[in-house]
Design an enzyme around this catalytic site. Structure first.
Site, PDB file in Angstrom:
ATOM      1  CG  ASP A   1     -10.198   0.261   6.651  1.00  0.00           C
ATOM      2  OD1 ASP A   1      -8.995  -0.802   6.991  1.00  0.00           O
ATOM      3  OD2 ASP A   1     -10.931  -0.883   6.325  1.00  0.00           O
ATOM      4  CB  SER A   2      -8.305  -1.125   1.347  1.00  0.00           C
ATOM      5  OG  SER A   2      -6.845  -1.847   1.252  1.00  0.00           O
TER       6      SER A   2
ATOM      7  CE  LYS B   1      -3.915  -0.935   2.938  1.00  0.00           C
ATOM      8  NZ  LYS B   1      -4.200  -0.461   4.640  1.00  0.00           N
TER       9      LYS B   1
ATOM     10  N   GLY C   1      -0.527  -8.526  -1.920  1.00  0.00           N
ATOM     11  CA  GLY C   1      -2.300  -8.984  -1.656  1.00  0.00           C
ATOM     12  C   GLY C   1      -3.348 -10.183  -3.116  1.00  0.00           C
ATOM     13  CE1 TYR C   2      -8.127 -12.025  -0.875  1.00  0.00           C
ATOM     14  CE2 TYR C   2      -7.779  -9.415   0.243  1.00  0.00           C
ATOM     15  CZ  TYR C   2      -7.575 -10.555   0.322  1.00  0.00           C
ATOM     16  OH  TYR C   2      -8.362 -11.620   1.482  1.00  0.00           O
ATOM     17  CG  ASP C   3      -2.794  -6.015  -6.765  1.00  0.00           C
ATOM     18  OD1 ASP C   3      -4.194  -6.014  -6.463  1.00  0.00           O
ATOM     19  OD2 ASP C   3      -1.948  -5.510  -6.424  1.00  0.00           O
TER      20      ASP C   3
ATOM     21  CG  HIS D   1      -8.868   0.130  -4.409  1.00  0.00           C
ATOM     22  ND1 HIS D   1      -7.753   0.036  -5.411  1.00  0.00           N
ATOM     23  CD2 HIS D   1      -8.530  -0.462  -3.427  1.00  0.00           C
ATOM     24  CE1 HIS D   1      -7.240  -1.148  -5.356  1.00  0.00           C
ATOM     25  NE2 HIS D   1      -7.240  -1.295  -3.669  1.00  0.00           N
TER      26      HIS D   1
HETATM   27  P1  ITT Z   1      -2.865  -1.494   7.522  1.00  0.00           P
HETATM   28  O1  ITT Z   1      -4.465  -1.177   7.721  1.00  0.00           O
HETATM   29  O2  ITT Z   1      -1.642  -1.505   8.704  1.00  0.00           O
HETATM   30  O3  ITT Z   1      -2.749  -0.580   6.381  1.00  0.00           O
HETATM   31  P2  ITT Z   1      -3.688  -3.474   6.258  1.00  0.00           P
HETATM   32  O4  ITT Z   1      -2.795  -4.331   5.114  1.00  0.00           O
HETATM   33  O5  ITT Z   1      -4.200  -4.291   7.788  1.00  0.00           O
HETATM   34  O6  ITT Z   1      -3.073  -2.750   6.886  1.00  0.00           O
HETATM   35  P3  ITT Z   1      -6.577  -3.539   5.118  1.00  0.00           P
HETATM   36  O7  ITT Z   1      -6.820  -3.697   6.684  1.00  0.00           O
HETATM   37  O8  ITT Z   1      -6.606  -1.915   4.459  1.00  0.00           O
HETATM   38  O9  ITT Z   1      -4.583  -3.553   5.650  1.00  0.00           O
HETATM   39  O10 ITT Z   1      -6.544  -4.689   4.403  1.00  0.00           O
HETATM   40  C1  ITT Z   1      -6.416  -4.353   2.876  1.00  0.00           C
HETATM   41  C2  ITT Z   1      -6.662  -5.469   2.935  1.00  0.00           C
HETATM   42  O11 ITT Z   1      -7.503  -5.549   0.989  1.00  0.00           O
HETATM   43  C3  ITT Z   1      -5.009  -5.885   2.542  1.00  0.00           C
HETATM   44  O12 ITT Z   1      -4.578  -6.692   2.710  1.00  0.00           O
HETATM   45  C4  ITT Z   1      -4.882  -6.152   0.833  1.00  0.00           C
HETATM   46  O13 ITT Z   1      -4.966  -7.955   0.940  1.00  0.00           O
HETATM   47  C5  ITT Z   1      -6.336  -5.639   0.347  1.00  0.00           C
HETATM   48  N1  ITT Z   1      -5.907  -4.860  -0.737  1.00  0.00           N
HETATM   49  C6  ITT Z   1      -6.128  -3.346  -0.874  1.00  0.00           C
HETATM   50  N2  ITT Z   1      -6.208  -2.900  -1.613  1.00  0.00           N
HETATM   51  C7  ITT Z   1      -5.333  -4.604  -2.473  1.00  0.00           C
HETATM   52  C8  ITT Z   1      -4.116  -3.517  -3.854  1.00  0.00           C
HETATM   53  O14 ITT Z   1      -4.389  -2.649  -4.464  1.00  0.00           O
HETATM   54  N3  ITT Z   1      -3.782  -5.069  -4.188  1.00  0.00           N
HETATM   55  C9  ITT Z   1      -4.298  -6.319  -3.763  1.00  0.00           C
HETATM   56  N4  ITT Z   1      -4.674  -6.727  -2.777  1.00  0.00           N
HETATM   57  C10 ITT Z   1      -5.481  -5.061  -1.663  1.00  0.00           C
END
Ligand code: ITT
Length: 202
Positions: free
Chosen positions: A81-82, A18, A157-159, A185
């Site tokens: 948060d994503s 991120k 992540g899910y990319d 996004h």
């Molecule tokens: P922080 O809360 O510390 O920022 P996190 O990874 O726990 O880190 P989130 O709670 O926002 O972040 O969870 C978002 C999840 O969604 C993240 O772990 C990824 O698996 C997925 N995700 C979000 N944006 C993504 C992207 O651009 N590409 C791939 N996966 C994504």
């Protein structure tokens, strides 16, 4: 407004993917993004289990602000948060994307989607920023479909299993950072944010 003398925002996140994407995108806008943890390693944020990205992001930011006190008075703070929402799974994993990723990963999602024809999904990113006076939130989306098998080795992540609708059929993991940032996004939310916070140059 963020002016040319104070173009620094500290981003609190444990997710390096991120951060790197956001930093690169913000450089293109002339805004410097740095990791808060490079200056302050003792921040511990508990992610509330809420069904709303905006509320989760705001809660994470409030926790950061409480813990840093007035240590970074001159800096702006940011959190994100994503998550991935899959229509056929009723929006799952949604706000639980991080937890689900750590438990079953993209391959676990593919198993849940085995034989499913309707594969529409979207990524959402909610970014909250503190400017020293108030919190503002910005949301970005990216429509796509879930691939039938993982493809590519970039991104995070899910990319490997997410194919953006406005792309050319490749997953985000098969794209360069720049290609992903034209569609993602995160870039979408950051674009709205930078338009809102930058002092217009005359
Ligand atoms: P922080 O809360 O510390 O920022 P996190 O990874 O726990 O880190 P989130 O709670 O926002 O972040 O969870 C978002 C999840 O969604 C993240 O772990 C990824 O698996 C997925 N995700 C979000 N944006 C993504 C992207 O651009 N590409 C791939 N996966 C994504």
């Amino acid at each position: 407004m963020l002016d040319s003398t104070s173009k620094r925002i500290l981003f609190h996140t444990g997710n390096k993917g991120k951060f790197l994407e956001a930093r690169e995108y913000m450089i293109s806008k002339g805004i410097k993004l740095e990791l808060l943890s490079d200056y302050e390693s003792e921040i511990h944020v508990i992610e509330p289990q809420m069904n709303n990205f905006n509320e989760v992001a705001t809660s994470k930011l409030r926790q950061v602000l409480e813990q840093i006190g007035n240590k970074f008075d001159d800096d702006w703070m940011m959190v994100e948060d994503s998550g991935l929402l899959i229509d056929e799974l009723g929006g799952f994993p949604g706000p639980y994307s991080s937890y689900v990723y750590s438990k079953i990963g993209p391959n676990g999602i593919l198993r849940l989607m085995d034989g499913v024809e309707t594969r529409s999904a979207r990524y959402t990113a909610s970014i909250s920023v503190w400017d020293g006076n108030k919190i503002q939130s910005f949301e970005g989306f990216c429509e796509g479909v879930i691939a039938v098998e993982p493809r590519g080795n970039r991104g995070f992540g899910y990319d490997p299993i997410f194919i953006p609708i406005k792309g050319d059929g490749r997953t985000f993991s098969e794209m360069t950072k720049l290609e992903k940032s034209r569609l993602s996004h995160r870039a979408n939310a950051l674009n709205i944010l930078s338009d809102a916070i930058l002092v217009p140059s005359i």
